[in-house]
Design a protein around this motif. Structure first.
Motif, short mmCIF file in Angstrom:
data_model
loop_
_atom_site.label_atom_id
_atom_site.label_comp_id
_atom_site.label_asym_id
_atom_site.label_seq_id
_atom_site.Cartn_x
_atom_site.Cartn_y
_atom_site.Cartn_z
N GLU A 126 0.83 -1.21 0.00
CA GLU A 126 0.00 0.00 0.00
C GLU A 126 0.87 1.26 0.00
O GLU A 126 0.56 2.23 -0.68
N ARG A 127 1.95 1.23 0.76
CA ARG A 127 2.85 2.39 0.80
C ARG A 127 3.47 2.63 -0.57
O ARG A 127 3.55 3.76 -1.04
N ALA A 128 3.91 1.56 -1.24
CA ALA A 128 4.49 1.69 -2.59
C ALA A 128 3.46 2.21 -3.57
O ALA A 128 3.77 3.05 -4.43
N LEU A 129 2.23 1.75 -3.47
CA LEU A 129 1.16 2.21 -4.34
C LEU A 129 0.86 3.69 -4.11
O LEU A 129 0.71 4.47 -5.06
N ARG A 130 0.78 4.11 -2.83
CA ARG A 130 0.54 5.53 -2.53
C ARG A 130 1.67 6.40 -3.08
O ARG A 130 1.43 7.48 -3.63
N LYS A 131 2.91 5.92 -2.96
CA LYS A 131 4.06 6.67 -3.48
C LYS A 131 3.94 6.81 -4.99
O LYS A 131 4.17 7.88 -5.55
N ARG A 132 3.58 5.72 -5.67
CA ARG A 132 3.44 5.75 -7.13
C ARG A 132 2.32 6.70 -7.56
O ARG A 132 2.50 7.46 -8.52
N ILE A 133 1.23 6.69 -6.85
CA ILE A 133 0.12 7.60 -7.17
C ILE A 133 0.56 9.05 -7.01
O ILE A 133 0.27 9.90 -7.87
N THR A 134 1.28 9.34 -5.92
CA THR A 134 1.78 10.70 -5.68
C THR A 134 2.71 11.14 -6.81
O THR A 134 2.63 12.27 -7.30
N GLU A 135 3.60 10.23 -7.24
CA GLU A 135 4.52 10.55 -8.34
C GLU A 135 3.75 10.83 -9.63
O GLU A 135 4.05 11.78 -10.35
N LEU A 136 2.75 10.01 -9.92
CA LEU A 136 1.96 10.21 -11.14
C LEU A 136 1.16 11.50 -11.09
O LEU A 136 1.07 12.23 -12.08
N GLU A 137 0.60 11.79 -9.93
CA GLU A 137 -0.15 13.04 -9.79
C GLU A 137 0.76 14.24 -9.97
O GLU A 137 0.38 15.24 -10.59
N ALA A 138 1.98 14.16 -9.44
CA ALA A 138 2.93 15.26 -9.59
C ALA A 138 3.30 15.46 -11.06
O ALA A 138 3.41 16.60 -11.54
N ARG A 139 3.47 14.36 -11.78
CA ARG A 139 3.80 14.45 -13.21
C ARG A 139 2.63 15.06 -13.99
O ARG A 139 2.84 15.86 -14.91
N LEU A 140 1.42 14.69 -13.65
CA LEU A 140 0.24 15.22 -14.35
C LEU A 140 0.04 16.70 -14.05
O LEU A 140 -0.51 17.43 -14.87
N ALA A 141 0.49 17.15 -12.90
CA ALA A 141 0.32 18.54 -12.52
C ALA A 141 1.31 19.47 -13.23
O ALA A 141 1.11 20.66 -13.26
N GLN A 142 2.35 18.90 -13.82
CA GLN A 142 3.35 19.72 -14.52
C GLN A 142 2.81 20.08 -15.89
O GLN A 142 2.42 19.21 -16.67
N PRO A 143 2.79 21.37 -16.22
CA PRO A 143 2.26 21.81 -17.53
C PRO A 143 3.06 21.19 -18.68
O PRO A 143 4.28 21.12 -18.64
#
Length: 147
Positions: A126-143
């Motif tokens: 679950e921790r690895a999955l949450r980390k991956r989601i955070t990374e993907l969200e950060a990438r999507l937030a970059q213009p």
């Protein structure tokens, strides 16, 4: 159906069964507890729960334990509690458990029984999955960047 052999049931369960007296000393420790925590039954019996409680959690644990012993009430009878624990070799585990209060005929609590499951793998996944989601969200937030 014949009467249930509770000793056989406890000994053969896949989840740890740990019972403590009013002081928090271990009075019952099944084979699954040995598998999860690394302490043999002989090593655990008569010892404090401190053998499996991380030092930083002990104050909070014992405050709650004493409150439960004096009040005769716990919220963890039906609510799953997830906490860190210690293995004999010193590594940290993630466990989940429920408790049952063991009462004397007069109603006062004499001990606590816990059914414990090792959830270390699930917690790490679950921790690895949450980390991956955070990374993907950060990438999507970059213009101008796409995942």
């Amino acid at each position: 159906m014949a009467a249930v052999d509770f000793e056989q049931l406890v000994r053969s369960m896949g989840d740890a069964v740990v019972v403590t007296d009013g002081k928090g000393d271990i009075v019952l420790w099944n084979a699954a507890a040995t598998r999860i925590f690394g302490f043999s039954e002989a090593e655990a019996l008569g010892r404090s729960l401190d053998i499996i409680i991380p030092e930083r959690q002990r104050g909070r644990h014992w405050d709650g334990y004493e409150k439960t012993m004096s009040s005769g009430q716990t919220r963890y009878g039906s609510t799953l509690l997830r906490v860190p624990a210690l293995h004999k070799d010193g590594h940290t585990l993630s466990i989940a458990f429920t408790v049952a209060l063991l009462k004397a005929e007069q109603g006062q609590v004499e001990g606590v029984g816990a059914i414990i499951r090792d959830e270390t793998s699930r917690f790490q996944d679950e921790r690895a999955l949450r980390k991956r989601i955070t990374e993907l969200e950060a990438r999507l937030a970059q213009p101008g960047d796409t995942a």
